[in-house]
Design a protein around this motif. Structure first.
Motif, mmCIF file in Angstrom:
data_model
loop_
_atom_site.group_PDB
_atom_site.id
_atom_site.type_symbol
_atom_site.label_atom_id
_atom_site.label_comp_id
_atom_site.label_asym_id
_atom_site.label_seq_id
_atom_site.Cartn_x
_atom_site.Cartn_y
_atom_site.Cartn_z
ATOM 1 N N LEU A 117 0.827 -1.220 0.000
ATOM 2 C CA LEU A 117 0.000 0.000 0.000
ATOM 3 C C LEU A 117 0.855 1.262 0.000
ATOM 4 C CD1 LEU A 117 -2.931 -0.923 2.425
ATOM 5 C CD2 LEU A 117 -2.958 -0.769 -0.078
ATOM 6 N N ASP A 118 2.044 1.201 0.635
ATOM 7 C CA ASP A 118 2.835 2.437 0.721
ATOM 8 C C ASP A 118 3.931 2.557 -0.325
ATOM 9 O OD1 ASP A 118 2.514 2.624 4.328
ATOM 10 O OD2 ASP A 118 1.277 3.347 2.655
ATOM 11 N N TYR A 119 4.243 1.468 -0.983
ATOM 12 C CA TYR A 119 5.270 1.600 -2.020
ATOM 13 C C TYR A 119 5.297 0.384 -2.938
ATOM 14 C CZ TYR A 119 9.596 2.235 -4.562
ATOM 15 O OH TYR A 119 10.495 2.379 -5.584
ATOM 16 N N LEU A 120 5.354 0.659 -4.239
ATOM 17 C CA LEU A 120 5.650 -0.460 -5.149
ATOM 18 C C LEU A 120 6.496 0.101 -6.283
ATOM 19 C CD1 LEU A 120 2.674 -1.586 -7.365
ATOM 20 C CD2 LEU A 120 2.850 0.677 -6.373
ATOM 21 N N GLN A 121 7.377 -0.733 -6.809
ATOM 22 C CA GLN A 121 8.360 -0.273 -7.792
ATOM 23 C C GLN A 121 7.682 -0.002 -9.134
ATOM 24 O OE1 GLN A 121 11.911 -0.374 -7.051
ATOM 25 N NE2 GLN A 121 12.188 0.798 -8.938
ATOM 26 N N GLU A 122 6.846 -0.933 -9.572
ATOM 27 C CA GLU A 122 6.231 -0.839 -10.906
ATOM 28 C C GLU A 122 4.927 -0.062 -10.821
ATOM 29 O OE1 GLU A 122 8.401 -3.456 -13.517
ATOM 30 O OE2 GLU A 122 6.266 -3.774 -13.721
ATOM 31 N N PRO A 123 4.540 0.661 -11.876
ATOM 32 C CA PRO A 123 3.241 1.348 -11.860
ATOM 33 C C PRO A 123 2.095 0.346 -11.847
ATOM 34 C CG PRO A 123 4.272 1.540 -14.030
ATOM 35 C CD PRO A 123 5.266 0.880 -13.147
ATOM 36 N N ASP A 124 1.109 0.580 -10.988
ATOM 37 C CA ASP A 124 -0.113 -0.246 -11.024
ATOM 38 C C ASP A 124 -1.267 0.652 -11.454
ATOM 39 O OD1 ASP A 124 -1.488 -0.294 -7.636
ATOM 40 O OD2 ASP A 124 -0.591 1.334 -8.794
ATOM 41 N N VAL A 125 -2.475 0.144 -11.467
ATOM 42 C CA VAL A 125 -3.614 0.907 -12.004
ATOM 43 C C VAL A 125 -3.890 2.149 -11.148
ATOM 44 C CG1 VAL A 125 -5.421 -0.386 -10.768
ATOM 45 C CG2 VAL A 125 -5.942 0.701 -12.964
ATOM 46 N N PHE A 126 -3.584 2.100 -9.867
ATOM 47 C CA PHE A 126 -3.827 3.311 -9.052
ATOM 48 C C PHE A 126 -2.834 4.408 -9.441
ATOM 49 C CE2 PHE A 126 -5.795 5.674 -5.801
ATOM 50 C CZ PHE A 126 -4.807 6.436 -5.202
ATOM 51 N N HIS A 127 -1.561 4.040 -9.622
ATOM 52 C CA HIS A 127 -0.567 5.042 -10.059
ATOM 53 C C HIS A 127 -0.945 5.594 -11.443
ATOM 54 C CE1 HIS A 127 3.264 6.959 -11.064
ATOM 55 N NE2 HIS A 127 3.109 6.386 -12.248
ATOM 56 N N ASP A 128 -1.287 4.706 -12.369
ATOM 57 C CA ASP A 128 -1.542 5.155 -13.746
ATOM 58 C C ASP A 128 -2.843 5.939 -13.889
ATOM 59 O OD1 ASP A 128 0.787 4.328 -14.960
ATOM 60 O OD2 ASP A 128 0.082 2.321 -15.345
ATOM 61 N N ILE A 129 -3.942 5.390 -13.352
ATOM 62 C CA ILE A 129 -5.235 6.048 -13.575
ATOM 63 C C ILE A 129 -5.418 7.214 -12.610
ATOM 64 C CG2 ILE A 129 -7.759 5.791 -13.481
ATOM 65 C CD1 ILE A 129 -6.459 4.453 -15.918
ATOM 66 N N TYR A 130 -5.199 6.986 -11.306
ATOM 67 C CA TYR A 130 -5.382 8.084 -10.355
ATOM 68 C C TYR A 130 -4.254 9.111 -10.524
ATOM 69 C CZ TYR A 130 -6.045 10.581 -5.953
ATOM 70 O OH TYR A 130 -6.267 11.561 -5.011
ATOM 71 N N GLY A 131 -3.030 8.668 -10.716
ATOM 72 C CA GLY A 131 -1.877 9.582 -10.767
ATOM 73 C C GLY A 131 -1.744 10.323 -12.078
ATOM 74 N N HIS A 132 -1.889 9.611 -13.199
ATOM 75 C CA HIS A 132 -1.582 10.229 -14.511
ATOM 76 C C HIS A 132 -2.798 10.782 -15.243
ATOM 77 C CE1 HIS A 132 2.680 9.423 -15.203
ATOM 78 N NE2 HIS A 132 2.522 8.262 -14.592
ATOM 79 N N VAL A 133 -3.919 10.096 -15.215
ATOM 80 C CA VAL A 133 -5.016 10.416 -16.147
ATOM 81 C C VAL A 133 -5.727 11.745 -15.859
ATOM 82 C CG1 VAL A 133 -7.274 9.589 -16.955
ATOM 83 C CG2 VAL A 133 -5.315 8.034 -16.920
ATOM 84 N N PRO A 134 -5.927 12.158 -14.615
ATOM 85 C CA PRO A 134 -6.662 13.417 -14.398
ATOM 86 C C PRO A 134 -6.072 14.619 -15.148
ATOM 87 C CG PRO A 134 -6.501 12.231 -12.335
ATOM 88 C CD PRO A 134 -5.631 11.485 -13.329
ATOM 89 N N LEU A 135 -4.758 14.737 -15.202
ATOM 90 C CA LEU A 135 -4.170 15.912 -15.862
ATOM 91 C C LEU A 135 -4.280 15.836 -17.384
ATOM 92 C CD1 LEU A 135 -1.090 17.036 -13.765
ATOM 93 C CD2 LEU A 135 -3.316 18.131 -14.027
#
Ligand code: HBI
Ligand code: FE
Length: 282
Positions: A117-135
């Motif tokens: 929950l606090d760290y993962l090396q590879e991007p997962d769907v939360f990093h990609d969709i929540y992190g990248h897509v809004p902007l």
């Protein structure tokens, strides 16, 4: 082979895309999304750039569970012409750049486990969709991402990727932006991370330097810990204008110039102070 590649190896197409199989997501996977979404919603309330919050709500990305990519793409495409394509994990650079250059954002579809929950090396769907897509809902940032993809294809052909990868790292992944209300987060690697969302804005340890294209392209970065340096833009327009040029002359200049370490500070660097501590969010 990461999990995403193992699960559906049979159905990966030539451009590394595959179907999301949203209907196969389990309640536990949706519950992990909900936990991560609600935690970041509290932390980012006054820490994310307003365009990020606007993008989340414009897309209807919410706590209820992992979003369906096709539904998001239909909204996104009407706004800035981008769509989301599902990929099994990190894809080869040229594949990644080709997608970005044609306004397709490659997103993974697996979600991290409770142990990650606090760290993962590879991007997962939360990093990609929540992190990248809004902007990608912001027209200027959406143009920047496509221009990055086009630059990536050129750089890949010229074997100059390492300079360009630093630009992506220090903007798209770990960028900060100065606003009238103080520094705000726009980088996805920060926005999708509980600890780094607070550290990047408020901790006294990291450097926060005014964005300068050559400075960024000469600065190495770390992939296994919080950043030692964050670069601060004053607007997405500034970021787009600074990078809307042919980078080849800069790559040539870089070839003979040395690199800077992740924590170096130069006399000509424009320093920003950290924000005062924000609402501590659990
Ligand atoms: N693939 N799926 C995915 N996501 C990324 O962020 C990504 C990638 N492949 C290459 C890559 N990033 C970086 O090496 C380039 O930005 C340089
Ligand atoms: Fe990313």
């Amino acid at each position: 082979m990461t999990q995403g590649y193992r699960d559906h190896a049979a159905e990966i197409r030539d451009d590394f895309t595959r179907d999301q199989h949203w209907e196969k997501l389990t309640q536990e996977e949706h519950a992990i999304w909900r936990f991560l979404f609600e935690r970041q919603a509290r932390i980012l309330r006054d820490r994310a750039v307003p365009a990020f919050i606007d993008g989340l709500s414009g897309l209807g990305i919410a706590a209820d569970g992992v979003p369906e990519f096709e539904r998001l793409s239909d909204v996104l495409e009407k706004t800035t012409g981008w769509r989301i394509v599902c990929v099994p994990g990190l894809v080869p650079d040229d594949v990644f750049f080709r997608h970005l250059s044609e306004r397709r954002f490659p997103s993974t579809s697996f979600i991290r486990t409770r142990e990650q929950l606090d760290y993962l090396q590879e991007p997962d769907v939360f990093h990609d969709i929540y992190g990248h897509v809004p902007l990608l809902m912001n027209p200027v940032f959406a143009d920047y991402m496509q221009a990055y993809g086009q630059a990536g294809l050129r750089a890949d052909a010229r074997h100059c990727l390492h300079n360009l990868a630093r630009l992506y790292w220090y903007t798209v992944e770990f960028g900060l932006i100065a606003t009238d209300d103080g520094l705000r987060i726009y980088g996805s690697g920060i926005a999708s991370s509980k600890g780094e969302s607070i550290y990047a804005l408020e901790d006294r340890r990291p450097n926060r330097l005014g964005f300068d294209l050559r400075r960024v392209m000469r600065t190495r970065y770390r992939i296994d810990d919080f950043q030692e340096t964050y670069f601060v833009i004053r607007s997405f327009e500034e970021l787009f204008e600074e990078t809307a040029q042919d980078f080849q002359p800069i790559y040539d200049e870089m070839a003979s110039a040395g690199d800077y370490g992740p924590g170096d500070v130069l006399p000509e660097d424009r320093l920003y102070q950290p924000n005062p501590p924000g609402a501590e969010a659990a």
